[in-house]
Design a protein around this motif. Sequence first.
Motif, PDB file in Angstrom:
ATOM      1  N   PHE A  31      62.695   9.679 -60.960  1.00 52.95           N
ATOM      2  CA  PHE A  31      62.281   8.572 -60.339  1.00 52.95           C
ATOM      3  C   PHE A  31      61.796   7.770 -61.529  1.00 52.95           C
ATOM      4  CE2 PHE A  31      59.427   6.071 -58.165  1.00 52.95           C
ATOM      5  CZ  PHE A  31      60.335   5.191 -57.427  1.00 52.95           C
ATOM      6  N   ASN A  32      60.954   8.424 -62.053  1.00 58.81           N
ATOM      7  CA  ASN A  32      59.917   7.555 -63.148  1.00 58.81           C
ATOM      8  C   ASN A  32      61.028   7.104 -64.220  1.00 58.81           C
ATOM      9  OD1 ASN A  32      57.552   7.854 -61.854  1.00 58.81           O
ATOM     10  ND2 ASN A  32      57.144   9.661 -63.052  1.00 58.81           N
ATOM     11  N   GLU A  33      61.830   7.885 -64.692  1.00 57.27           N
ATOM     12  CA  GLU A  33      62.738   7.528 -65.832  1.00 57.27           C
ATOM     13  C   GLU A  33      63.711   6.301 -65.145  1.00 57.27           C
ATOM     14  OE1 GLU A  33      66.742   9.356 -67.706  1.00 57.27           O
ATOM     15  OE2 GLU A  33      65.493  10.637 -66.885  1.00 57.27           O
ATOM     16  N   VAL A  34      64.084   6.365 -63.867  1.00 58.36           N
ATOM     17  CA  VAL A  34      64.921   5.365 -63.338  1.00 58.36           C
ATOM     18  C   VAL A  34      64.141   3.935 -63.396  1.00 58.36           C
ATOM     19  CG1 VAL A  34      66.114   4.006 -61.418  1.00 58.36           C
ATOM     20  CG2 VAL A  34      66.379   6.689 -62.159  1.00 58.36           C
ATOM     21  N   MET A  35      62.968   3.898 -62.996  1.00 56.25           N
ATOM     22  CA  MET A  35      61.980   2.836 -63.032  1.00 56.25           C
ATOM     23  C   MET A  35      61.703   2.324 -64.247  1.00 56.25           C
ATOM     24  SD  MET A  35      61.702   2.222 -59.875  1.00 56.25           S
ATOM     25  CE  MET A  35      63.043   3.153 -59.597  1.00 56.25           C
ATOM     26  N   GLU A  36      61.610   2.976 -65.242  1.00 57.63           N
ATOM     27  CA  GLU A  36      61.311   2.656 -66.769  1.00 57.63           C
ATOM     28  C   GLU A  36      62.470   1.950 -67.317  1.00 57.63           C
ATOM     29  OE1 GLU A  36      60.161   6.051 -69.104  1.00 57.63           O
ATOM     30  OE2 GLU A  36      58.242   6.272 -67.932  1.00 57.63           O
ATOM     31  N   LYS A  37      63.698   2.504 -66.960  1.00 56.57           N
ATOM     32  CA  LYS A  37      64.921   1.758 -67.506  1.00 56.57           C
ATOM     33  C   LYS A  37      65.255   0.506 -66.862  1.00 56.57           C
ATOM     34  CE  LYS A  37      67.773   5.919 -68.257  1.00 56.57           C
ATOM     35  NZ  LYS A  37      68.947   6.762 -68.180  1.00 56.57           N
ATOM     36  N   ALA A  38      64.876   0.301 -65.525  1.00 54.40           N
ATOM     37  CA  ALA A  38      64.924  -0.990 -64.840  1.00 54.40           C
ATOM     38  C   ALA A  38      63.999  -1.836 -65.490  1.00 54.40           C
ATOM     39  CB  ALA A  38      64.679  -0.726 -63.180  1.00 54.40           C
ATOM     40  N   PHE A  39      62.709  -1.349 -65.539  1.00 51.15           N
ATOM     41  CA  PHE A  39      61.785  -2.364 -66.232  1.00 51.15           C
ATOM     42  C   PHE A  39      62.239  -2.903 -67.564  1.00 51.15           C
ATOM     43  CE2 PHE A  39      58.077  -3.212 -69.090  1.00 51.15           C
ATOM     44  CZ  PHE A  39      57.413  -4.002 -68.157  1.00 51.15           C
ATOM     45  N   ARG A  40      62.707  -1.949 -68.445  1.00 50.73           N
ATOM     46  CA  ARG A  40      63.257  -2.701 -69.743  1.00 50.73           C
ATOM     47  C   ARG A  40      64.533  -3.539 -69.424  1.00 50.73           C
ATOM     48  NH1 ARG A  40      62.616   3.019 -71.007  1.00 50.73           N
ATOM     49  NH2 ARG A  40      64.738   3.331 -71.084  1.00 50.73           N
ATOM     50  N   HIS A  41      65.386  -3.281 -68.476  1.00 47.41           N
ATOM     51  CA  HIS A  41      66.831  -3.953 -68.096  1.00 47.41           C
ATOM     52  C   HIS A  41      66.192  -5.443 -67.823  1.00 47.41           C
ATOM     53  CE1 HIS A  41      70.784  -4.865 -66.931  1.00 47.41           C
ATOM     54  NE2 HIS A  41      70.215  -5.283 -65.601  1.00 47.41           N
ATOM     55  N   PHE A  42      64.958  -5.534 -66.971  1.00 47.22           N
ATOM     56  CA  PHE A  42      64.845  -6.667 -66.415  1.00 47.22           C
ATOM     57  C   PHE A  42      63.576  -7.445 -67.160  1.00 47.22           C
ATOM     58  CE2 PHE A  42      66.464  -4.624 -62.499  1.00 47.22           C
ATOM     59  CZ  PHE A  42      67.632  -5.501 -62.473  1.00 47.22           C
ATOM     60  N   SER A  43      63.462  -6.791 -68.382  1.00 49.00           N
ATOM     61  CA  SER A  43      62.270  -7.274 -69.169  1.00 49.00           C
ATOM     62  C   SER A  43      62.426  -8.876 -69.504  1.00 49.00           C
ATOM     63  CB  SER A  43      62.426  -6.505 -70.532  1.00 49.00           C
ATOM     64  OG  SER A  43      61.208  -7.081 -71.280  1.00 49.00           O
ATOM     65  N   GLY A  44      61.367  -9.493 -69.265  1.00 50.98           N
ATOM     66  CA  GLY A  44      61.118 -11.076 -69.552  1.00 50.98           C
ATOM     67  C   GLY A  44      61.758 -11.722 -68.234  1.00 50.98           C
ATOM     68  N   ARG A  45      62.057 -10.925 -67.178  1.00 50.62           N
ATOM     69  CA  ARG A  45      62.524 -11.716 -66.025  1.00 50.62           C
ATOM     70  C   ARG A  45      61.370 -11.158 -65.023  1.00 50.62           C
ATOM     71  NH1 ARG A  45      68.589  -9.767 -65.333  1.00 50.62           N
ATOM     72  NH2 ARG A  45      68.357 -10.781 -63.446  1.00 50.62           N
ATOM     73  N   GLU A  46      61.072 -12.419 -64.044  1.00 47.42           N
ATOM     74  CA  GLU A  46      59.940 -12.183 -62.943  1.00 47.42           C
ATOM     75  C   GLU A  46      60.548 -10.827 -62.233  1.00 47.42           C
ATOM     76  OE1 GLU A  46      58.610 -14.188 -59.047  1.00 47.42           O
ATOM     77  OE2 GLU A  46      59.859 -15.210 -60.331  1.00 47.42           O
ATOM     78  N   ILE A  47      61.688 -10.553 -62.201  1.00 52.11           N
ATOM     79  CA  ILE A  47      61.966  -9.049 -61.312  1.00 52.11           C
ATOM     80  C   ILE A  47      61.400  -8.021 -61.822  1.00 52.11           C
ATOM     81  CG2 ILE A  47      64.048  -7.697 -60.513  1.00 52.11           C
ATOM     82  CD1 ILE A  47      65.736 -10.388 -60.699  1.00 52.11           C
ATOM     83  N   SER A  48      61.214  -7.892 -63.186  1.00 50.59           N
ATOM     84  CA  SER A  48      60.519  -6.873 -63.866  1.00 50.59           C
ATOM     85  C   SER A  48      59.262  -6.276 -63.190  1.00 50.59           C
ATOM     86  CB  SER A  48      60.582  -6.915 -65.326  1.00 50.59           C
ATOM     87  OG  SER A  48      59.556  -7.999 -65.624  1.00 50.59           O
ATOM     88  N   ASN A  49      58.500  -7.312 -62.673  1.00 44.53           N
ATOM     89  CA  ASN A  49      57.330  -7.019 -62.031  1.00 44.53           C
ATOM     90  C   ASN A  49      57.391  -6.017 -60.848  1.00 44.53           C
ATOM     91  OD1 ASN A  49      56.001  -8.662 -63.795  1.00 44.53           O
ATOM     92  ND2 ASN A  49      56.058 -10.297 -62.387  1.00 44.53           N
TER      93      ASN A  49
END
Length: 932
Positions: A694-712
């Motif tokens: 789960f943490n691995e998926v969340m980290e990948k998602a954070f990097r994928h949406f980096s620089g966008r408000e969604i990353s929050n």
Amino acid sequence: PPFLFMITWDGVLWKNNLTNYNTDNTLGSLLLEEYMDNLRTVVKMLFRQISPSEILAGSISYDKINDNNLLRLANVYMPQYSNDEIKNMVYFLSNEFEWHHNKARGEEHSRQQEGVNVFDALFVLTATLLIEENGMPFCRYEHLLRWRDVTLELDEDLMVTAFLAYRDLYCPRVKRDFFWRPVIGHNNRMLNRMLEQGIAENHFHLKGSAPLFHLSWISMMNDVRNSVFYETLREYDNRRLHQNKTFNVLYPQQSLTCAYQQAVLIRLFLYCELKQIVLPFFYRYSEQYGSAYQVLLYFLNHIQELEFCLDDLQSSIFYLQARAAENALDYTIDEQWLNYNPHHRLNEVITGERYFLYSIFKKIYSGDEEFTRYGDIFYLYIIVKSNIRTEMIQSNQNVGFDNFYLYQMRKEFFIDNTPFEPIYVKMAVHDTILNQHILKLEARIAPKQSAEANKEYIDKLDDWITADKIEEEKEELLKRFFYVFHFIKGADIPVESDAVLVPRHHVKREEVKHQALEIAKFRRMYVPLEKRKNTAARVKGIDACNFEMECRPEVFAQAFRFLKDQTVYERDDVQGIYHMLPNLNVTYHVGEDNYDIIDGLRGIDEAISFLNLRCGDRLGHALALGVDVEEWYESKAQRILIPAINYLDNLVWLHAKIRKFRLTECNDAIQYIEQRYNEYFRSIYLNNIHSDYFNEVMEKAFRHFSGREISNNYMNTHFLFTINTYYDSWKLRGDNPLYFKNGYFCLEQFPGDEWDEYGVNKIFPDNYRIRYNPEAAFLYHLYHYSRTVREAGAKTLEIKINSSLIKAVKIIQKKMQKIICDKGIAIETNPSSNFLIGSFKRYDKHPIISWYNHGLTYDYEKLEACPQIQVSINTDDQGVFATSLENEYALLALALEKMKNDDGTQVYNRTMIGHWLDHIRKMGLVQSFDTT
């Protein structure tokens, strides 16, 4: 039984015909009802429950079924009567049949029968149920439900030919033709006149709608060497769908392959006796076994030896076929007047068997000594034919789609790749339209695997259906029917690979995608330029059918959205105009057979939401939307068997609907569901969520949406999987699961072609941003890609349904009815199909009444309480269910006429029922996908 009080006083037979008894008298009506029900049961027993081996052994004879024979049968099929009552009934019936027989002959009642004569029993029943008008047989409307009950188990042609043969024997006519409909009509003239104004058939599976058994039987009787037939019958033997309960232990149930060969042999013999033909087969073996009759008896009793003589038998069939009328497919069609019906060329290929049955009945009823000698052989033929028929026409008492599926899978084995295949298709459409008053018929067919194959198939069907028509007639007929492609639902096929992650129903999704793209290509390729045939315009809609329990609307969501929005046009440079095809219309089978009513209602909601159904679209069946909720659960003893994932989904969905509709009276259901949610969510999901993954998926998602408000959204370390979050993940199931393969919503990985444009549902849910909810997206990912979640969810549970849920379901069912009405979505009802597949066993229990009652009542409160959903009446698979569209209207009408209030008065009167049906008739025409 009550009527027995009227039978004997001091041993004197009561001579008055019960059917002429004063039925205005309440006692008389009850006596007639009792008499008719007993007679009907006895006839079904005599022609369905007798072992062929008993007839061959001589322990049962057609003209004297004694009380011991009937006692054995009645103890099983009439358990409400004692043995003494059954013996009294046998005594009564045998004399009643003799009385009728002598009355027809104008003779006095002279003697008491030794037992029941099966053919007299058949005539007495049919004389009560049938009538002849303008040279055609009809059912007496008041007995239509009884007729339906009998002819589900016994072939209509058996009943009709017996009736007409007896009638013609004592009321001679110059000529009898045999072109009546495969399913005869009735004599309610007002209803018939109303339907003559035109009806629409909006739910009609082409391959299940020909006179299935009629054609299969003729095919079998004219081809005794076909290896496919034997293979099929052996499969039937391995899975009997209709079991006889009362066969004597001394006479076990014979194989269907043996029965088939016996029937071929008997038919040949009796036909030759009728025509006084010396058949090569019987002549060849006469030196060894004696007369033709002795040859027949020898092979009937040594059926294994007949297998070595099948070539000789087939040669004799060829010999008779050469004598038959031109182009006749059945050797019994030996005259041109049997082969050619000048009235629209209808029902021609089935006349030979009717003529054969009629001729034998006429001989036996006349007392012809030669043919009364053959009475037992003819009886054996009928029994064998009935036994095979019940394995092809759905006539058992089992409920559920699986039972129907087993029947409908048998519909073409004796037809495909035979000369009867084009006849089968023609009779399904051409004869159905012209036998009735059908203005629009929607023939459903499965799509092929390429655009070219789709065109070729539709052109072939059109040619078969319009064969023998002049150009003007052909064009007129083509305007009255069209096609709808139905995708076939199927169970999930797991892909066994640890290296490759694929979503649920991956194989089926890929198949549907391929078919959808080929349908789109088909529509683009075959628009009408340069006088080219407009084959693409022959297809006007899409559907998905078959097992819905294991294949939900989500599997077809992208394909339906893609196809229904496809715009197809082509420019004609000569005329300077565009040719455009109308968009495809949508219907969808749903809510027909489910684990639970909640499961069915959720399926209906999924179809509407995931497929983006809108005004003018339709739902097929939708029984979960209208069945009596309490009666349904009562029929299951408040217990259901259901996969764990379905039960969890249903609880969450029901919880959301209670909150959406603000049903404060269902707070106890809310509390119950929330407790169960924690239990089942933990066992299916939470126990299978590994924190590292789960943490691995969340980290990948954070990097994928980096620089966008969604990353929050992915920075939070306190994730909660509440019941509302789970419902949000359910809302995403209409999206292509490949967008969630990484554990979060990732749209950018796709090239964005026309197909991919519809991978995300842009209409549902209203809040598009739910896809960026980390918990919801992750749960949707697990739903598809976690093997452990899928395995835990697949475990079957036995659940006792809480009474608070039943209360909530009743309210939500009514709320959903109102929503569907407001959306302008129609429901295709199929009364006999639903009667045989569903849990209710009375036509007046069909939910069509709870969906639409305008015209049926003047009661303001009843009208206000009814949602007034757009509905239509259809047949579904008329060949499998042995029905017709006009009879579906009539069966509903009569069932409603027979409904009684607590004080015994009628609930509905005939005139108002007629108005109600006329409204539905008109709605059916409006709902047709053909707007021309």
